[in-house]
Design an enzyme around this catalytic site. Structure first.
Site, PDB file in Angstrom:
ATOM      1  N   CYS A 228       0.875  -1.178   0.000  1.00 21.61           N
ATOM      2  CA  CYS A 228       0.000   0.000   0.000  1.00 21.61           C
ATOM      3  C   CYS A 228       0.910   1.225   0.000  1.00 21.61           C
ATOM      4  O   CYS A 228       1.838   1.291  -0.797  1.00 21.61           O
ATOM      5  CB  CYS A 228      -0.987  -0.040   1.168  1.00 21.61           C
ATOM      6  SG  CYS A 228      -0.223  -0.133   2.803  1.00 21.61           S
ATOM      7  N   ARG A 233      -2.283  -0.926   5.452  1.00 24.94           N
ATOM      8  CA  ARG A 233      -3.426  -1.557   4.790  1.00 24.94           C
ATOM      9  C   ARG A 233      -3.044  -2.917   4.206  1.00 24.94           C
ATOM     10  O   ARG A 233      -3.822  -3.884   4.273  1.00 24.94           O
ATOM     11  CB  ARG A 233      -3.965  -0.641   3.691  1.00 24.94           C
ATOM     12  CG  ARG A 233      -4.605   0.637   4.191  1.00 24.94           C
ATOM     13  CD  ARG A 233      -4.912   1.635   3.075  1.00 24.94           C
ATOM     14  NE  ARG A 233      -3.724   2.338   2.608  1.00 24.94           N
ATOM     15  CZ  ARG A 233      -3.735   3.249   1.640  1.00 24.94           C
ATOM     16  NH1 ARG A 233      -4.873   3.543   1.016  1.00 24.94           N
ATOM     17  NH2 ARG A 233      -2.623   3.853   1.275  1.00 24.94           N
TER      18      ARG A 233
END
Length: 277
Positions: A228, A233
């Site tokens: 990410c 994430r």
């Protein structure tokens, strides 16, 4: 050690195991927020404790000695099953669990939905300052769980390697630029990490997840690199793929803050890559 917890554990299942000697719960939380409310008996650690930065790159893995020391100071134990949670959408807790897995501690679980799920289940919370922990945690780096810039550059054209970009579609397309350059790693598939969760912010059912990753051409027979902006994430997607039975999964610490700020890395803004086309 008694029967282990699943990789994604619900609040009621965790509550039934609280206090077991082989279970440790750790809040990825600020000291002040932890003091206001935390799961009874939880330890406390912050993201800054187990990540490193080299501006403009963020979300790097510290060296082994630094991680050994911070995990020991937190009170984590190698003989425990470690359950992490946060109050920020599960990404920070996932990053802690990725780091533990990359350091050789695979007895891990994420509290699905974090502190919000615990509260919604009506389960008890405590307040009070973090208690000083002390242990002798050992780490053993697992290279097969880690991708860095040079490794990725040598595997860009490898048919047995896939790249999963779990940022937003706008970041992937280079419209939302958060590094010197926008775009994505050439050939990377776009799958926003929020699609892995249901409307309640918790993990979608396994059957739906399998259908979702298949529709994006994320193949379990390939080595999948998750990334990410700074591997928060994508630590969540790393855990999801492991939950789905993918056995060749890597995280990219530093992620786009590393790749997009380098001057020797190829960048694509071709949205035809998005679903593995």
């Amino acid at each position: 050690m008694s029967e282990s917890l699943p990789l994604f554990v619900d609040a009621e299942t965790l509550q039934a195991r609280l206090g077991a000697p082989d279970i440790q719960v750790v809040a990825v939380d600020s000291a002040s927020d932890y003091a206001n409310a935390h799961i009874p008996g939880a330890l406390q650690i912050t993201m800054a404790d187990f990540t490193a930065s080299d501006a403009p790159v963020a979300g790097l893995l510290p060296d082994d000695d630094a991680l050994r020391d911070v995990f020991s100071d937190t009170g984590l134990r190698n003989d425990a099953h470690i359950v992490a949670y946060d109050r920020a959408g599960d990404g920070q807790a996932a990053r802690l669990l990725y780091t533990l897995d990359a350091m050789g501690h695979s007895a891990i679980s994420l509290l699905d939905g974090g502190l919000a799920a615990w509260h919604q289940a009506g389960l008890p919370l405590e307040n009070g300052a973090p208690q000083a922990g002390a242990s002798r945690f050992t780490v053993e780096r697992q290279p097969e769980r880690i991708a860095d810039r040079e490794w990725i550059k040598t595997h860009l054209d490898d048919p047995d390697t896939g790249f999963l970009d779990v940022r937003s579609a706008a970041e992937y397309a280079g419209q939302d630029v958060r590094s010197a350059r926008g775009g994505h790693i050439p050939g990377a598939v776009s799958l926003d990490w929020n699609l892995l969760k249901g409307a309640n912010g918790r993990l979608r059912p396994r059957s739906e997840l399998l259908e979702l990753v298949a529709s994006h051409d994320v193949q379990s027979d390939r080595e999948i690199v998750n990334y990410c902006q700074s591997h928060v994430r994508s630590s969540y997607s790393y855990l999801v793929l492991k939950y789905l039975g993918f056995d060749k999964v890597r995280g990219y610490p530093g992620a786009w803050s590393d790749w997009g700020n380098a001057d020797d890395t190829p960048v694509s803004a071709n949205t035809d890559d998005a679903n593995g086309q």
